[in-house]
Structures are given as C-alpha cells and as structure tokens.
Design a protein around this motif. Structure first.
Motif, PDB file in Angstrom:
ATOM      1  N   CYS A   1      -3.301   9.567  -3.776  1.00  0.00           N
ATOM      2  CA  CYS A   1      -4.149   9.544  -2.592  1.00  0.00           C
ATOM      3  C   CYS A   1      -4.867   8.199  -2.478  1.00  0.00           C
ATOM      4  O   CYS A   1      -4.939   7.596  -1.405  1.00  0.00           O
ATOM      5  N   LEU A   2      -5.378   7.769  -3.605  1.00  0.00           N
ATOM      6  CA  LEU A   2      -6.111   6.509  -3.645  1.00  0.00           C
ATOM      7  C   LEU A   2      -5.203   5.336  -3.274  1.00  0.00           C
ATOM      8  O   LEU A   2      -5.593   4.439  -2.530  1.00  0.00           O
ATOM      9  N   ILE A   3      -4.013   5.367  -3.784  1.00  0.00           N
ATOM     10  CA  ILE A   3      -3.065   4.299  -3.478  1.00  0.00           C
ATOM     11  C   ILE A   3      -2.802   4.250  -1.974  1.00  0.00           C
ATOM     12  O   ILE A   3      -2.826   3.187  -1.353  1.00  0.00           O
ATOM     13  N   LEU A   4      -2.571   5.403  -1.416  1.00  0.00           N
ATOM     14  CA  LEU A   4      -2.295   5.449   0.019  1.00  0.00           C
ATOM     15  C   LEU A   4      -3.463   4.893   0.817  1.00  0.00           C
ATOM     16  O   LEU A   4      -3.289   4.087   1.734  1.00  0.00           O
ATOM     17  N   GLU A   5      -4.635   5.323   0.423  1.00  0.00           N
ATOM     18  CA  GLU A   5      -5.814   4.886   1.162  1.00  0.00           C
ATOM     19  C   GLU A   5      -6.032   3.388   1.011  1.00  0.00           C
ATOM     20  O   GLU A   5      -6.251   2.675   1.984  1.00  0.00           O
ATOM     21  N   LEU A   6      -5.964   2.927  -0.224  1.00  0.00           N
ATOM     22  CA  LEU A   6      -6.211   1.506  -0.466  1.00  0.00           C
ATOM     23  C   LEU A   6      -5.126   0.625   0.151  1.00  0.00           C
ATOM     24  O   LEU A   6      -5.406  -0.465   0.628  1.00  0.00           O
ATOM     25  N   HIS A   7      -3.906   1.134   0.126  1.00  0.00           N
ATOM     26  CA  HIS A   7      -2.838   0.333   0.719  1.00  0.00           C
ATOM     27  C   HIS A   7      -3.032   0.222   2.222  1.00  0.00           C
ATOM     28  O   HIS A   7      -2.788  -0.831   2.819  1.00  0.00           O
ATOM     29  N   SER A   8      -3.490   1.308   2.828  1.00  0.00           N
ATOM     30  CA  SER A   8      -3.715   1.244   4.277  1.00  0.00           C
ATOM     31  C   SER A   8      -4.836   0.266   4.588  1.00  0.00           C
ATOM     32  O   SER A   8      -4.910  -0.304   5.669  1.00  0.00           O
ATOM     33  N   ARG A   9      -5.721   0.081   3.628  1.00  0.00           N
ATOM     34  CA  ARG A   9      -6.847  -0.811   3.837  1.00  0.00           C
ATOM     35  C   ARG A   9      -6.505  -2.262   3.499  1.00  0.00           C
ATOM     36  O   ARG A   9      -6.842  -3.194   4.205  1.00  0.00           O
ATOM     37  N   TRP A  10      -5.833  -2.452   2.374  1.00  0.00           N
ATOM     38  CA  TRP A  10      -5.607  -3.801   1.861  1.00  0.00           C
ATOM     39  C   TRP A  10      -4.171  -4.285   1.964  1.00  0.00           C
ATOM     40  O   TRP A  10      -3.877  -5.437   1.613  1.00  0.00           O
ATOM     41  N   GLY A  11      -3.269  -3.422   2.351  1.00  0.00           N
ATOM     42  CA  GLY A  11      -1.878  -3.842   2.397  1.00  0.00           C
ATOM     43  C   GLY A  11      -1.308  -4.048   1.007  1.00  0.00           C
ATOM     44  O   GLY A  11      -1.727  -3.379   0.067  1.00  0.00           O
ATOM     45  N   ASN A  12      -0.411  -5.010   0.875  1.00  0.00           N
ATOM     46  CA  ASN A  12       0.283  -5.197  -0.408  1.00  0.00           C
ATOM     47  C   ASN A  12      -0.528  -5.964  -1.449  1.00  0.00           C
ATOM     48  O   ASN A  12       0.037  -6.740  -2.219  1.00  0.00           O
ATOM     49  N   ARG A  13      -1.806  -5.740  -1.490  1.00  0.00           N
ATOM     50  CA  ARG A  13      -2.626  -6.404  -2.507  1.00  0.00           C
ATOM     51  C   ARG A  13      -2.605  -5.550  -3.760  1.00  0.00           C
ATOM     52  O   ARG A  13      -3.583  -4.889  -4.121  1.00  0.00           O
ATOM     53  N   TRP A  14      -1.470  -5.569  -4.425  1.00  0.00           N
ATOM     54  CA  TRP A  14      -1.247  -4.630  -5.529  1.00  0.00           C
ATOM     55  C   TRP A  14      -2.230  -4.795  -6.669  1.00  0.00           C
ATOM     56  O   TRP A  14      -2.684  -3.803  -7.249  1.00  0.00           O
ATOM     57  N   SER A  15      -2.508  -6.020  -7.001  1.00  0.00           N
ATOM     58  CA  SER A  15      -3.412  -6.224  -8.136  1.00  0.00           C
ATOM     59  C   SER A  15      -4.801  -5.694  -7.807  1.00  0.00           C
ATOM     60  O   SER A  15      -5.496  -5.139  -8.655  1.00  0.00           O
ATOM     61  N   ARG A  16      -5.171  -5.851  -6.577  1.00  0.00           N
ATOM     62  CA  ARG A  16      -6.480  -5.375  -6.149  1.00  0.00           C
ATOM     63  C   ARG A  16      -6.527  -3.846  -6.169  1.00  0.00           C
ATOM     64  O   ARG A  16      -7.500  -3.241  -6.623  1.00  0.00           O
ATOM     65  N   ILE A  17      -5.469  -3.267  -5.681  1.00  0.00           N
ATOM     66  CA  ILE A  17      -5.381  -1.804  -5.688  1.00  0.00           C
ATOM     67  C   ILE A  17      -5.387  -1.301  -7.121  1.00  0.00           C
ATOM     68  O   ILE A  17      -6.050  -0.322  -7.450  1.00  0.00           O
ATOM     69  N   ALA A  18      -4.662  -2.035  -7.969  1.00  0.00           N
ATOM     70  CA  ALA A  18      -4.565  -1.625  -9.379  1.00  0.00           C
ATOM     71  C   ALA A  18      -5.926  -1.598 -10.053  1.00  0.00           C
ATOM     72  O   ALA A  18      -6.178  -0.790 -10.935  1.00  0.00           O
ATOM     73  N   ARG A  19      -6.804  -2.489  -9.633  1.00  0.00           N
ATOM     74  CA  ARG A  19      -8.138  -2.528 -10.240  1.00  0.00           C
ATOM     75  C   ARG A  19      -8.936  -1.258  -9.963  1.00  0.00           C
ATOM     76  O   ARG A  19      -9.861  -0.941 -10.680  1.00  0.00           O
ATOM     77  N   LYS A  20      -8.549  -0.589  -8.914  1.00  0.00           N
ATOM     78  CA  LYS A  20      -9.236   0.657  -8.569  1.00  0.00           C
ATOM     79  C   LYS A  20      -8.617   1.860  -9.269  1.00  0.00           C
ATOM     80  O   LYS A  20      -9.116   2.975  -9.163  1.00  0.00           O
ATOM     81  N   LEU A  21      -7.517   1.613  -9.929  1.00  0.00           N
ATOM     82  CA  LEU A  21      -6.852   2.694 -10.661  1.00  0.00           C
ATOM     83  C   LEU A  21      -6.768   2.336 -12.135  1.00  0.00           C
ATOM     84  O   LEU A  21      -5.767   1.779 -12.579  1.00  0.00           O
ATOM     85  N   PRO A  22      -7.799   2.656 -12.876  1.00  0.00           N
ATOM     86  CA  PRO A  22      -7.828   2.294 -14.283  1.00  0.00           C
ATOM     87  C   PRO A  22      -6.583   2.785 -15.018  1.00  0.00           C
ATOM     88  O   PRO A  22      -6.189   3.931 -14.870  1.00  0.00           O
ATOM     89  N   GLY A  23      -5.990   1.887 -15.754  1.00  0.00           N
ATOM     90  CA  GLY A  23      -4.835   2.275 -16.544  1.00  0.00           C
ATOM     91  C   GLY A  23      -3.511   2.118 -15.820  1.00  0.00           C
ATOM     92  O   GLY A  23      -2.454   2.343 -16.388  1.00  0.00           O
ATOM     93  N   ARG A  24      -3.580   1.731 -14.564  1.00  0.00           N
ATOM     94  CA  ARG A  24      -2.337   1.511 -13.812  1.00  0.00           C
ATOM     95  C   ARG A  24      -2.190   0.023 -13.521  1.00  0.00           C
ATOM     96  O   ARG A  24      -3.166  -0.659 -13.243  1.00  0.00           O
ATOM     97  N   THR A  25      -0.958  -0.431 -13.553  1.00  0.00           N
ATOM     98  CA  THR A  25      -0.725  -1.849 -13.299  1.00  0.00           C
ATOM     99  C   THR A  25      -0.244  -2.063 -11.876  1.00  0.00           C
ATOM    100  O   THR A  25       0.259  -1.136 -11.235  1.00  0.00           O
TER     101      THR A  25
END
Length: 250
Positions: free
Chosen positions: A77-101
């Motif tokens: 859910c978080l990934i979907l939400e953050l991606h809709s907000r930030w687009g392909n900023r994977w590293s940024r999204i990853a920072r919001k998901l502890p333990g995920r790269t």
DNA sequence: AAGCAAGGCAACCGCAGAAGT
DNA sequence: CACTTCTGCGGTTGCCTTGCT
C-alpha cells in the motif's frame, strides 16, 4: 572453459552471482572498514570484484537490517501511495520502507504493475481481442514496438494510480493489516503474515551466518557495529519529504 | 516427462552529483 | 577552480524457477 579464461585474463573482474564465501568475505571487510570506500574494500578483500559490485551486494542483499521475503500488504500500500506521489524515486520510497531496498521495490513495482496493467488492458479493450496486434503493425516494424512499449508504460502508471487511489479511498494506512483493500490478486492478501515469510526472519539468517562464520573471523560484534543506520532517514531529506506531504495535503 | 513461456529477482550499466585532491 | 574518484540512483538485462501445456 570459463575458468581457463579467467586464468588467462588475470585482471578480469569476477561477475555474476555471488558465492557464500564471497558474501562472508565481503561482510567481514565491510564491517572492518565501514560501509564506504567500496573500491578499497574490493581491493583489499581480494574478491576480484568492482567496488560498485561490492556495494550493490552489500546494500541489496547482505545488510543485516534487510528484510528478506514478500511484501506485506502495508508495504504494498505504501509503495503504491509513495509511487503515485514521487514517481520512480525508488531510493526515496525505499527510505520509507525499512528493510527494503530500492532494487527490491523497483522489481516489485515492475512485475506487479505490469501484471496488473496487462489485466487492465485486457478488460478495457475487449475489441482488441478480436484483432491481432499484428493487424495494426506489420511484424518487425518499429512503430509497433514503440507504441506497445508506450502503451504498456502508461497502463502500468495508470494501474498504479488506480490502486493508489483505491488504497487511499478505503482509508487504508499502516493499520490496514490484512484488509481486503483491493482485488489486485488474491495472492497478495495471502501474504499478510510476516512471520510466515519463508518461516524465518533475517535475524535467524544472521544467527546462522554467525554460527557458520569462519573461525578466523570475529563474529557477533561485527554485526552490531555495522547495523548502523543504512535505513535511518537523513534529516534533511526527511524535512523535504514532510514539506512534500504538506504540499500534497496528506 | 519434456518443452515452453512467464514471473521473479539478482546483478550490471550508464549517468549525475558529491567529495576529495 | 579544475580534475579525478567515489557513491548513489534509475533503468535494463539475463538467469533461474515455477507453472502450464
């Protein structure tokens, strides 16, 4: 044949999958010298890999704080939400998901969104089922490939947007454990048990690794000293993200 | 049981920006 | 200030596994 070539070309860097021994070596040297100077670590460790490769292996696989297993519904859910907000900023999204790269999230997004997009495509354009795509573009013609790729990308993005909005409209958040938040796939809902991830946590793996640690290498303490904050969010970035959130009215 | 296709994921590549000299 | 080296990011590729025919 390959080994022979390796001998012939002495300076050639090793590539491809990492062996358990290499992992142990890398973990040891990363703990010893810190999670920096990867070129240096690559050299002194004798791994015959590039610094870049070492860093990648460490960050994406060996780091002790990484989770190994399927995404939980909350994470999805978080990934979907953050991606809709930030687009392909994977590293940024990853920072919001502890333990995920970022790599993991990127892979997740691509595979699942593509799947979803394909489903969408099928359900939205039934007329297309009657005509073969080859009817529009002759085999091997460039426009077809490009147009398809574009359409696919757009469908993926659209799928993400839809999922994200349905996610939010349902009022789902971190507490949405196991909620029937979308029908993306029944399987997704079956992932709702973190404990069931492979039957073991990374802590378990870590312990196993430690027990299997070569006697010549110091074991437990190294993990403690190197678990330092890969996932700790940089304060400035954090602030920026807060601002973003405010701007988006979230 | 064998062959094939699709899915999943680890690894690599190229580029940009930061840091060091 | 210019140049070099290192780090991090996003995109892409290729291999292995799984499921289907």
């Amino acid at each position: 044949m390959c080994a022979r070539r390796m001998v012939m070309v002495k300076e050639e860097m090793r590539r491809g999958p990492w062996t358990e021994q290499e992992d142990l070596q890398l973990a040891w040297f990363a703990a010893l010298f810190g999670e920096r100077r990867w070129d240096f670590i690559a050299k002194v460790s004798g791994l015959n890999r590039t610094g870049k490769s070492c860093r990648m292996r460490w960050v994406n696989y060996l780091h002790p704080s990484l989770k190994h297993g399927r995404m939980t519904p909350q994470e999805e859910c978080l990934i979907l939400e953050l991606h809709s907000r930030w687009g392909n900023r994977w590293s940024r999204i990853a920072r919001k998901l502890p333990g995920r790269t970022d790599n993991e999230i990127k892979n997740y997004w691509r595979t699942h969104m593509r799947k979803r997009a394909q489903e969408e495509k099928r359900s939205f354009s039934p007329s297309r089922t009657t005509t073969s795509p080859a009817d529009d573009f002759p085999i091997g013609s460039e426009p077809r490939a490009e147009a398809e790729a574009e359409a696919e990308a757009e469908a993926e993005a659209e799928a993400g947007r839809q999922l994200s909005s349905s996610c939010m409209s349902l009022g789902l958040d971190e507490d949405s454990q196991g909620a029937d938040w979308c029908s993306m796939d029944q399987a997704w809902n079956e992932m709702a048990m973190p404990e069931a991830i492979d039957g073991r946590s990374f802590e378990d793996c870590r312990e196993n690794t430690t027990t299997a640690w070569p006697s010549s290498m110091p074991s437990p303490p190294m993990w403690e000293c190197c678990t330092a904050s890969l996932w700790k969010t940089d304060e400035e970035e954090e602030e920026e993200e807060e601002l973003d959130s405010a701007a988006f009215g979230l």
